[in-house]
Design a protein around this motif. Structure first.
Motif, PDB file in Angstrom:
ATOM      1  N   ALA A  90     -38.456 -76.514  46.074  1.00 40.71           N
ATOM      2  CA  ALA A  90     -39.624 -76.646  45.193  1.00 40.71           C
ATOM      3  C   ALA A  90     -39.725 -75.462  44.249  1.00 40.71           C
ATOM      4  O   ALA A  90     -40.029 -75.634  43.060  1.00 40.71           O
ATOM      5  CB  ALA A  90     -40.891 -76.778  46.037  1.00 40.71           C
ATOM      6  N   TRP A  91     -39.468 -74.260  44.745  1.00 43.95           N
ATOM      7  CA  TRP A  91     -39.526 -73.073  43.883  1.00 43.95           C
ATOM      8  C   TRP A  91     -38.585 -73.243  42.697  1.00 43.95           C
ATOM      9  O   TRP A  91     -38.925 -72.881  41.568  1.00 43.95           O
ATOM     10  CB  TRP A  91     -39.143 -71.829  44.670  1.00 43.95           C
ATOM     11  CG  TRP A  91     -40.173 -71.369  45.655  1.00 43.95           C
ATOM     12  CD1 TRP A  91     -41.499 -71.701  45.681  1.00 43.95           C
ATOM     13  CD2 TRP A  91     -39.958 -70.498  46.763  1.00 43.95           C
ATOM     14  NE1 TRP A  91     -42.126 -71.093  46.734  1.00 43.95           N
ATOM     15  CE2 TRP A  91     -41.205 -70.334  47.422  1.00 43.95           C
ATOM     16  CE3 TRP A  91     -38.850 -69.831  47.281  1.00 43.95           C
ATOM     17  CZ2 TRP A  91     -41.359 -69.544  48.549  1.00 43.95           C
ATOM     18  CZ3 TRP A  91     -39.007 -69.044  48.403  1.00 43.95           C
ATOM     19  CH2 TRP A  91     -40.252 -68.898  49.033  1.00 43.95           C
ATOM     20  N   HIS A  92     -37.401 -73.763  42.964  1.00 42.27           N
ATOM     21  CA  HIS A  92     -36.445 -73.938  41.870  1.00 42.27           C
ATOM     22  C   HIS A  92     -36.872 -75.066  40.939  1.00 42.27           C
ATOM     23  O   HIS A  92     -36.816 -74.926  39.709  1.00 42.27           O
ATOM     24  CB  HIS A  92     -35.049 -74.229  42.414  1.00 42.27           C
ATOM     25  CG  HIS A  92     -34.056 -74.574  41.342  1.00 42.27           C
ATOM     26  ND1 HIS A  92     -33.499 -73.607  40.531  1.00 42.27           N
ATOM     27  CD2 HIS A  92     -33.562 -75.766  40.911  1.00 42.27           C
ATOM     28  CE1 HIS A  92     -32.693 -74.191  39.650  1.00 42.27           C
ATOM     29  NE2 HIS A  92     -32.710 -75.498  39.866  1.00 42.27           N
ATOM     30  N   LEU A  93     -37.314 -76.184  41.493  1.00 44.24           N
ATOM     31  CA  LEU A  93     -37.613 -77.355  40.678  1.00 44.24           C
ATOM     32  C   LEU A  93     -38.840 -77.170  39.802  1.00 44.24           C
ATOM     33  O   LEU A  93     -38.990 -77.861  38.793  1.00 44.24           O
ATOM     34  CB  LEU A  93     -37.790 -78.584  41.579  1.00 44.24           C
ATOM     35  CG  LEU A  93     -36.515 -79.028  42.313  1.00 44.24           C
ATOM     36  CD1 LEU A  93     -36.811 -80.215  43.216  1.00 44.24           C
ATOM     37  CD2 LEU A  93     -35.408 -79.379  41.322  1.00 44.24           C
ATOM     38  N   TYR A  94     -39.741 -76.246  40.159  1.00 44.87           N
ATOM     39  CA  TYR A  94     -40.903 -75.975  39.310  1.00 44.87           C
ATOM     40  C   TYR A  94     -40.456 -75.574  37.898  1.00 44.87           C
ATOM     41  O   TYR A  94     -41.165 -75.813  36.918  1.00 44.87           O
ATOM     42  CB  TYR A  94     -41.759 -74.861  39.903  1.00 44.87           C
ATOM     43  CG  TYR A  94     -42.568 -75.278  41.116  1.00 44.87           C
ATOM     44  CD1 TYR A  94     -43.096 -76.559  41.232  1.00 44.87           C
ATOM     45  CD2 TYR A  94     -42.807 -74.378  42.143  1.00 44.87           C
ATOM     46  CE1 TYR A  94     -43.822 -76.949  42.340  1.00 44.87           C
ATOM     47  CE2 TYR A  94     -43.542 -74.746  43.267  1.00 44.87           C
ATOM     48  CZ  TYR A  94     -44.051 -76.034  43.361  1.00 44.87           C
ATOM     49  OH  TYR A  94     -44.769 -76.405  44.463  1.00 44.87           O
ATOM     50  N   GLN A  95     -39.268 -74.966  37.798  1.00 50.34           N
ATOM     51  CA  GLN A  95     -38.787 -74.503  36.494  1.00 50.34           C
ATOM     52  C   GLN A  95     -38.477 -75.674  35.546  1.00 50.34           C
ATOM     53  O   GLN A  95     -38.414 -75.474  34.333  1.00 50.34           O
ATOM     54  CB  GLN A  95     -37.515 -73.676  36.666  1.00 50.34           C
ATOM     55  CG  GLN A  95     -37.655 -72.476  37.584  1.00 50.34           C
ATOM     56  CD  GLN A  95     -36.312 -71.808  37.799  1.00 50.34           C
ATOM     57  OE1 GLN A  95     -35.817 -71.098  36.928  1.00 50.34           O
ATOM     58  NE2 GLN A  95     -35.712 -72.036  38.947  1.00 50.34           N
ATOM     59  N   TRP A  96     -38.261 -76.861  36.099  1.00 51.51           N
ATOM     60  CA  TRP A  96     -37.848 -77.990  35.273  1.00 51.51           C
ATOM     61  C   TRP A  96     -39.028 -78.795  34.741  1.00 51.51           C
ATOM     62  O   TRP A  96     -38.827 -79.759  33.986  1.00 51.51           O
ATOM     63  CB  TRP A  96     -36.915 -78.905  36.069  1.00 51.51           C
ATOM     64  CG  TRP A  96     -35.629 -78.233  36.437  1.00 51.51           C
ATOM     65  CD1 TRP A  96     -35.384 -77.489  37.562  1.00 51.51           C
ATOM     66  CD2 TRP A  96     -34.418 -78.203  35.678  1.00 51.51           C
ATOM     67  NE1 TRP A  96     -34.093 -77.013  37.553  1.00 51.51           N
ATOM     68  CE2 TRP A  96     -33.477 -77.438  36.405  1.00 51.51           C
ATOM     69  CE3 TRP A  96     -34.030 -78.760  34.452  1.00 51.51           C
ATOM     70  CZ2 TRP A  96     -32.183 -77.210  35.945  1.00 51.51           C
ATOM     71  CZ3 TRP A  96     -32.736 -78.533  34.006  1.00 51.51           C
ATOM     72  CH2 TRP A  96     -31.835 -77.765  34.742  1.00 51.51           C
ATOM     73  N   GLY A  97     -40.242 -78.422  35.107  1.00 53.33           N
ATOM     74  CA  GLY A  97     -41.414 -79.098  34.583  1.00 53.33           C
ATOM     75  C   GLY A  97     -41.381 -80.597  34.821  1.00 53.33           C
ATOM     76  O   GLY A  97     -41.044 -81.066  35.909  1.00 53.33           O
ATOM     77  N   ASP A  98     -41.698 -81.371  33.784  1.00 55.06           N
ATOM     78  CA  ASP A  98     -41.720 -82.826  33.898  1.00 55.06           C
ATOM     79  C   ASP A  98     -40.342 -83.450  33.709  1.00 55.06           C
ATOM     80  O   ASP A  98     -40.212 -84.680  33.678  1.00 55.06           O
ATOM     81  CB  ASP A  98     -42.674 -83.424  32.851  1.00 55.06           C
ATOM     82  CG  ASP A  98     -44.119 -83.358  33.317  1.00 55.06           C
ATOM     83  OD1 ASP A  98     -44.338 -82.966  34.481  1.00 55.06           O
ATOM     84  OD2 ASP A  98     -45.017 -83.679  32.522  1.00 55.06           O
ATOM     85  N   ALA A  99     -39.307 -82.626  33.598  1.00 55.40           N
ATOM     86  CA  ALA A  99     -37.961 -83.156  33.383  1.00 55.40           C
ATOM     87  C   ALA A  99     -37.273 -83.537  34.688  1.00 55.40           C
ATOM     88  O   ALA A  99     -36.141 -84.001  34.670  1.00 55.40           O
ATOM     89  CB  ALA A  99     -37.104 -82.130  32.640  1.00 55.40           C
ATOM     90  N   ILE A 100     -37.943 -83.353  35.828  1.00 52.87           N
ATOM     91  CA  ILE A 100     -37.326 -83.631  37.117  1.00 52.87           C
ATOM     92  C   ILE A 100     -38.123 -84.675  37.883  1.00 52.87           C
ATOM     93  O   ILE A 100     -39.362 -84.652  37.893  1.00 52.87           O
ATOM     94  CB  ILE A 100     -37.200 -82.335  37.963  1.00 52.87           C
ATOM     95  CG1 ILE A 100     -36.548 -82.621  39.321  1.00 52.87           C
ATOM     96  CG2 ILE A 100     -38.559 -81.680  38.173  1.00 52.87           C
ATOM     97  CD1 ILE A 100     -35.110 -83.016  39.235  1.00 52.87           C
ATOM     98  N   GLU A 101     -37.422 -85.611  38.498  1.00 53.52           N
ATOM     99  CA  GLU A 101     -38.031 -86.578  39.413  1.00 53.52           C
ATOM    100  C   GLU A 101     -37.352 -86.417  40.765  1.00 53.52           C
ATOM    101  O   GLU A 101     -36.126 -86.572  40.877  1.00 53.52           O
ATOM    102  CB  GLU A 101     -37.844 -88.000  38.904  1.00 53.52           C
ATOM    103  CG  GLU A 101     -38.406 -89.050  39.870  1.00 53.52           C
ATOM    104  CD  GLU A 101     -38.068 -90.466  39.468  1.00 53.52           C
ATOM    105  OE1 GLU A 101     -38.472 -91.393  40.191  1.00 53.52           O
ATOM    106  OE2 GLU A 101     -37.381 -90.629  38.432  1.00 53.52           O
ATOM    107  N   VAL A 102     -38.125 -86.103  41.795  1.00 59.81           N
ATOM    108  CA  VAL A 102     -37.590 -85.950  43.140  1.00 59.81           C
ATOM    109  C   VAL A 102     -37.660 -87.303  43.838  1.00 59.81           C
ATOM    110  O   VAL A 102     -38.744 -87.816  44.101  1.00 59.81           O
ATOM    111  CB  VAL A 102     -38.359 -84.888  43.941  1.00 59.81           C
ATOM    112  CG1 VAL A 102     -37.796 -84.783  45.355  1.00 59.81           C
ATOM    113  CG2 VAL A 102     -38.292 -83.538  43.247  1.00 59.81           C
ATOM    114  N   ILE A 103     -36.504 -87.865  44.123  1.00 61.94           N
ATOM    115  CA  ILE A 103     -36.441 -89.142  44.821  1.00 61.94           C
ATOM    116  C   ILE A 103     -36.436 -88.915  46.338  1.00 61.94           C
ATOM    117  O   ILE A 103     -37.057 -89.659  47.093  1.00 61.94           O
ATOM    118  CB  ILE A 103     -35.197 -89.927  44.374  1.00 61.94           C
ATOM    119  CG1 ILE A 103     -35.278 -90.189  42.857  1.00 61.94           C
ATOM    120  CG2 ILE A 103     -35.046 -91.233  45.151  1.00 61.94           C
ATOM    121  CD1 ILE A 103     -34.045 -90.796  42.267  1.00 61.94           C
ATOM    122  N   ALA A 104     -35.749 -87.886  46.785  1.00 59.25           N
ATOM    123  CA  ALA A 104     -35.719 -87.520  48.201  1.00 59.25           C
ATOM    124  C   ALA A 104     -35.437 -86.024  48.298  1.00 59.25           C
ATOM    125  O   ALA A 104     -34.772 -85.443  47.430  1.00 59.25           O
ATOM    126  CB  ALA A 104     -34.650 -88.316  48.940  1.00 59.25           C
TER     127      ALA A 104
END
Length: 321
Positions: A287-301
């Motif tokens: 999550a810490w890393h994915l916060y950097q991608w803003g709305d450009a990321i969708e977590v499926i699993a």
């Protein structure tokens, strides 16, 4: 000259296949390079093995030694030292610094000083001379003892305090390796409590000592395989499982250049998005890393990471460029 260095550094010399792999050239170019090596270094030795492969070996490398160390090589060595300092890897800092000093000592003072200045310029030009940010501090003495224990391998006595302990508790452990990341961990098995590998935070090891007993390492343990079970440095068997992320078309090109995990699989989608799959644990670090991608990321699993990330996404979140 680089081919001559390879032929001198490898005990058995270098073959055409290795020239292709090392320099990223075609077989025909590798053949031309080997002929040029023979012309430039008449003392080069050749041999053919049982598989009819030809090898080139340079036994007399005195000419190579006269080259000293190049500014690019010194800057790479300096970067290794600074990264190790940043990660708190004190033993690596000591070893790399000693290597750098010995290399510079073989050169004339004038030439050594010029190379040092050029190397510093390279570091500054690359923007790597300094990297701010938080990091944990580790005891150099404890890291030195861990290194010696791993070489044995010897058992260790560590005084360690978990987050719930009022004071440190002594434990006898069999060390297997060290992981560095946002935090550093000693991987070890506590003697007398079964065969489970545990992770001890280096900043919570108050003191350590070597014991006189050696131990038989588990031959099935592989540090790289073990480390790959986590996204970062935090390990949890409960969190380990399949991971699937989808990057929007606007971020796909940037995401494609990332190595999120050593076993990752990337798939280009029809709409221009990019799906990344691997298996690992460490939801919070993901999550810490994915916060950097803003709305450009969708977590499926996994859904636990999706809940952590999607609840805090905003359209104006400063995503990675």
């Amino acid at each position: 000259m680089r081919l001559a260095e390879e032929a001198a550094a490898r005990p058995g010399g270098i073959s055409l296949v290795q020239i292709v792999d090392t320099f990223g050239v075609t077989l025909r170019t590798a053949q031309r390079m080997s002929r040029a090596l023979e012309e430039a270094f008449p003392m080069v030795q050749t041999r053919t093995d049982r598989d009819r492969r030809k090898w080139w070996q340079l036994p007399d490398s005195r000419l190579l030694h006269l080259q000293g160390i190049r500014d690019g090589e010194l800057s790479a060595l300096e970067m290794g030292i600074r990264r190790a300092e940043r990660d708190g890897a004190t033993t690596e800092v000591t070893a790399l610094t000693s290597l750098r000093n010995r290399l510079l000592a073989t050169m004339s003072s004038t030439f050594a000083r010029r190379v040092e200045v050029d190397a510093e310029t390279v570091l500054e030009a690359r923007g790597h001379a300094c990297r701010p940010g938080p990091r944990a501090q580790y005891s150099a003495h404890v890291l030195g003892l861990i290194e010696n224990a791993l070489k044995g391998p010897f058992t260790m006595q560590i005084d360690y305090a978990t987050g719930q302990d009022a004071k440190p508790r002594s434990r006898a452990v069999e060390p297997y390796g060290v992981l560095f990341g946002m935090r550093g961990y000693l991987i070890a098995r506590e003697i007398g409590t079964g065969s489970k590998y545990r992770h001890y935070r280096l900043d919570r090891i108050v003191s350590a000592s070597l014991l006189q007993n050696s131990f038989l390492r588990d031959p099935d343990f592989d540090l790289g395989t073990h480390a790959a079970r986590a996204f970062g440095s935090f390990h949890s068997d409960k969190e380990y499982g399949p991971v699937e992320w989808r990057f929007a078309p606007t971020a796909a090109a940037v995401a494609r250049a990332f190595v999120f995990h050593p076993d990752q699989h990337m798939q280009d989608e029809a709409d221009g998005s990019l799906t990344v799959r691997f298996s690992a644990g460490g939801w919070l670090e993901m999550a810490w890393h994915l916060y950097q991608w803003g709305d450009a990321i969708e977590v499926i699993a996994p859904p636990e990471v999706r809940n952590l990330v999607h609840a805090y996404r905003r359209s104006d979140f400063p995503a990675l460029p």
